[in-house]
Motif scaffolding. Structure first.
Motif, PDB file in Angstrom:
ATOM      1  N   SER A  20     -25.002  62.932  48.166  1.00 50.89           N
ATOM      2  CA  SER A  20     -23.647  62.876  47.605  1.00 50.89           C
ATOM      3  C   SER A  20     -23.127  61.433  47.683  1.00 50.89           C
ATOM      4  CB  SER A  20     -22.709  63.799  48.368  1.00 50.89           C
ATOM      5  OG  SER A  20     -22.620  63.399  49.710  1.00 50.89           O
ATOM      6  N   ALA A  21     -22.249  61.092  46.761  1.00 51.18           N
ATOM      7  CA  ALA A  21     -21.698  59.732  46.700  1.00 51.18           C
ATOM      8  C   ALA A  21     -20.768  59.492  47.890  1.00 51.18           C
ATOM      9  CB  ALA A  21     -20.939  59.546  45.401  1.00 51.18           C
ATOM     10  N   PRO A  22     -20.722  58.253  48.377  1.00 54.60           N
ATOM     11  CA  PRO A  22     -19.815  57.944  49.495  1.00 54.60           C
ATOM     12  C   PRO A  22     -18.355  57.981  49.040  1.00 54.60           C
ATOM     13  CG  PRO A  22     -20.877  55.953  48.704  1.00 54.60           C
ATOM     14  CD  PRO A  22     -21.506  57.087  47.974  1.00 54.60           C
ATOM     15  N   VAL A  23     -17.492  58.038  49.977  1.00 54.23           N
ATOM     16  CA  VAL A  23     -16.050  58.082  49.712  1.00 54.23           C
ATOM     17  C   VAL A  23     -15.605  56.728  49.167  1.00 54.23           C
ATOM     18  CG1 VAL A  23     -13.800  58.475  50.778  1.00 54.23           C
ATOM     19  CG2 VAL A  23     -15.801  59.708  51.604  1.00 54.23           C
ATOM     20  N   LEU A  24     -14.683  56.736  48.227  1.00 61.77           N
ATOM     21  CA  LEU A  24     -14.163  55.495  47.661  1.00 61.77           C
ATOM     22  C   LEU A  24     -13.459  54.663  48.732  1.00 61.77           C
ATOM     23  CD1 LEU A  24     -12.634  56.819  44.343  1.00 61.77           C
ATOM     24  CD2 LEU A  24     -14.597  55.312  44.574  1.00 61.77           C
ATOM     25  N   PRO A  25     -13.575  53.347  48.655  1.00 62.07           N
ATOM     26  CA  PRO A  25     -12.887  52.512  49.644  1.00 62.07           C
ATOM     27  C   PRO A  25     -11.374  52.634  49.479  1.00 62.07           C
ATOM     28  CG  PRO A  25     -13.917  51.138  47.957  1.00 62.07           C
ATOM     29  CD  PRO A  25     -14.355  52.547  47.723  1.00 62.07           C
ATOM     30  N   GLY A  26     -10.674  52.756  50.585  1.00 64.41           N
ATOM     31  CA  GLY A  26      -9.223  52.875  50.562  1.00 64.41           C
ATOM     32  C   GLY A  26      -8.726  54.291  50.367  1.00 64.41           C
ATOM     33  N   ALA A  27      -9.629  55.265  50.310  1.00 63.92           N
ATOM     34  CA  ALA A  27      -9.198  56.642  50.071  1.00 63.92           C
ATOM     35  C   ALA A  27      -8.425  57.211  51.259  1.00 63.92           C
ATOM     36  CB  ALA A  27     -10.404  57.529  49.770  1.00 63.92           C
ATOM     37  N   GLY A  28      -8.735  56.778  52.466  1.00 63.73           N
ATOM     38  CA  GLY A  28      -8.063  57.314  53.646  1.00 63.73           C
ATOM     39  C   GLY A  28      -6.944  56.444  54.164  1.00 63.73           C
ATOM     40  N   ASP A  29      -6.604  55.384  53.445  1.00 59.32           N
ATOM     41  CA  ASP A  29      -5.574  54.465  53.930  1.00 59.32           C
ATOM     42  C   ASP A  29      -4.204  55.119  54.029  1.00 59.32           C
ATOM     43  OD1 ASP A  29      -7.565  52.626  53.979  1.00 59.32           O
ATOM     44  OD2 ASP A  29      -6.818  51.408  52.312  1.00 59.32           O
ATOM     45  N   VAL A  30      -3.840  55.879  53.022  1.00 58.70           N
ATOM     46  CA  VAL A  30      -2.515  56.519  53.015  1.00 58.70           C
ATOM     47  C   VAL A  30      -2.412  57.506  54.174  1.00 58.70           C
ATOM     48  CG1 VAL A  30      -0.953  57.985  51.697  1.00 58.70           C
ATOM     49  CG2 VAL A  30      -2.239  56.181  50.553  1.00 58.70           C
ATOM     50  N   GLN A  31      -3.461  58.277  54.374  1.00 60.40           N
ATOM     51  CA  GLN A  31      -3.451  59.243  55.478  1.00 60.40           C
ATOM     52  C   GLN A  31      -3.383  58.523  56.823  1.00 60.40           C
ATOM     53  OE1 GLN A  31      -3.096  62.461  55.269  1.00 60.40           O
ATOM     54  NE2 GLN A  31      -3.185  62.760  57.482  1.00 60.40           N
ATOM     55  N   ALA A  32      -4.094  57.425  56.962  1.00 61.09           N
ATOM     56  CA  ALA A  32      -4.062  56.667  58.218  1.00 61.09           C
ATOM     57  C   ALA A  32      -2.667  56.117  58.504  1.00 61.09           C
ATOM     58  CB  ALA A  32      -5.074  55.527  58.178  1.00 61.09           C
ATOM     59  N   VAL A  33      -1.998  55.605  57.471  1.00 60.62           N
ATOM     60  CA  VAL A  33      -0.635  55.087  57.649  1.00 60.62           C
ATOM     61  C   VAL A  33       0.316  56.211  58.043  1.00 60.62           C
ATOM     62  CG1 VAL A  33       1.324  54.063  56.413  1.00 60.62           C
ATOM     63  CG2 VAL A  33      -0.954  53.110  56.125  1.00 60.62           C
ATOM     64  N   ARG A  34       0.162  57.380  57.440  1.00 59.19           N
ATOM     65  CA  ARG A  34       1.013  58.520  57.804  1.00 59.19           C
ATOM     66  C   ARG A  34       0.808  58.922  59.261  1.00 59.19           C
ATOM     67  NH1 ARG A  34      -0.153  61.869  52.366  1.00 59.19           N
ATOM     68  NH2 ARG A  34       1.386  60.834  51.058  1.00 59.19           N
ATOM     69  N   GLU A  35      -0.454  58.940  59.689  1.00 63.85           N
ATOM     70  CA  GLU A  35      -0.729  59.310  61.075  1.00 63.85           C
ATOM     71  C   GLU A  35      -0.177  58.283  62.056  1.00 63.85           C
ATOM     72  OE1 GLU A  35      -4.876  60.094  61.536  1.00 63.85           O
ATOM     73  OE2 GLU A  35      -4.850  61.733  60.073  1.00 63.85           O
ATOM     74  N   ILE A  36      -0.247  57.018  61.715  1.00 59.21           N
ATOM     75  CA  ILE A  36       0.309  55.976  62.584  1.00 59.21           C
ATOM     76  C   ILE A  36       1.816  56.134  62.684  1.00 59.21           C
ATOM     77  CG2 ILE A  36       0.714  53.486  62.769  1.00 59.21           C
ATOM     78  CD1 ILE A  36      -2.107  53.110  61.576  1.00 59.21           C
ATOM     79  N   ARG A  37       2.484  56.377  61.556  1.00 63.12           N
ATOM     80  CA  ARG A  37       3.937  56.593  61.577  1.00 63.12           C
ATOM     81  C   ARG A  37       4.301  57.802  62.435  1.00 63.12           C
ATOM     82  NH1 ARG A  37       5.488  56.032  55.307  1.00 63.12           N
ATOM     83  NH2 ARG A  37       5.219  53.803  55.104  1.00 63.12           N
ATOM     84  N   ARG A  38       3.538  58.881  62.270  1.00 59.37           N
ATOM     85  CA  ARG A  38       3.795  60.076  63.082  1.00 59.37           C
ATOM     86  C   ARG A  38       3.650  59.779  64.554  1.00 59.37           C
ATOM     87  NH1 ARG A  38       0.518  65.340  61.606  1.00 59.37           N
ATOM     88  NH2 ARG A  38       1.504  66.336  63.354  1.00 59.37           N
ATOM     89  N   TRP A  39       2.625  59.032  64.922  1.00 60.09           N
ATOM     90  CA  TRP A  39       2.395  58.692  66.323  1.00 60.09           C
ATOM     91  C   TRP A  39       3.532  57.828  66.868  1.00 60.09           C
ATOM     92  CZ3 TRP A  39       0.093  60.124  70.485  1.00 60.09           C
ATOM     93  CH2 TRP A  39      -0.020  59.259  71.558  1.00 60.09           C
ATOM     94  N   LEU A  40       3.993  56.857  66.083  1.00 59.81           N
ATOM     95  CA  LEU A  40       5.088  55.994  66.537  1.00 59.81           C
ATOM     96  C   LEU A  40       6.384  56.783  66.701  1.00 59.81           C
ATOM     97  CD1 LEU A  40       4.406  52.769  64.457  1.00 59.81           C
ATOM     98  CD2 LEU A  40       4.014  53.133  66.896  1.00 59.81           C
ATOM     99  N   ARG A  41       6.650  57.711  65.787  1.00 56.52           N
ATOM    100  CA  ARG A  41       7.838  58.560  65.933  1.00 56.52           C
ATOM    101  C   ARG A  41       7.745  59.428  67.175  1.00 56.52           C
ATOM    102  NH1 ARG A  41       7.819  60.245  59.733  1.00 56.52           N
ATOM    103  NH2 ARG A  41       8.841  58.411  58.882  1.00 56.52           N
TER     104      ARG A  41
END
Length: 115
Positions: free
Chosen positions: A20-41
């Protein structure tokens, strides 16, 4: 080689191998930013306000900006007088009664206070 070129190479290799093809670069960036915000809150709720780094920084800046300069001991007043009296001032320049020092040169020149 940038991320897009690396992804194209990995996709080509995966296609040749039948994987199977690898995941596109930057595909998980939005999710990572959301998780960081959640952790900081979450940390903001759990941590006491005085222990938060931003609160400590703001407090230090406020303390540095509002601190009054320390007056030299000879200029401090110990008690307030009942009547308004002028404070004693040191002489502003050399007077005729002043003693000449080695730093003075000539009759019209003033003494250099810095030495």
């Amino acid at each position: 080689m940038n991320a897009s070129q690396q992804h194209m190479l990995d996709a080509y290799r995966a296609a040749r191998r039948g994987e199977s093809a690898p995941v596109l670069p930057g595909a998980g960036d939005v999710q990572a930013v959301r998780e960081i915000r959640r952790w900081l809150r979450f940390q903001a709720v759990v941590t006491a306000p005085a222990d938060r780094p931003l609160a400590r920084f703001r407090r230090a800046v406020r303390r540095a900006l509002t601190r009054r300069p320390v007056r030299p001991v000879h200029l401090r007043r110990t008690a307030r007088p009942d009547r308004a009296e002028p404070l004693p001032h040191p002489p502003l320049g050399p007077s005729s009664a002043s003693v000449s020092t080695p730093t003075m040169t000539g009759h019209a020149r003033l003494c250099d206070p810095c030495g």
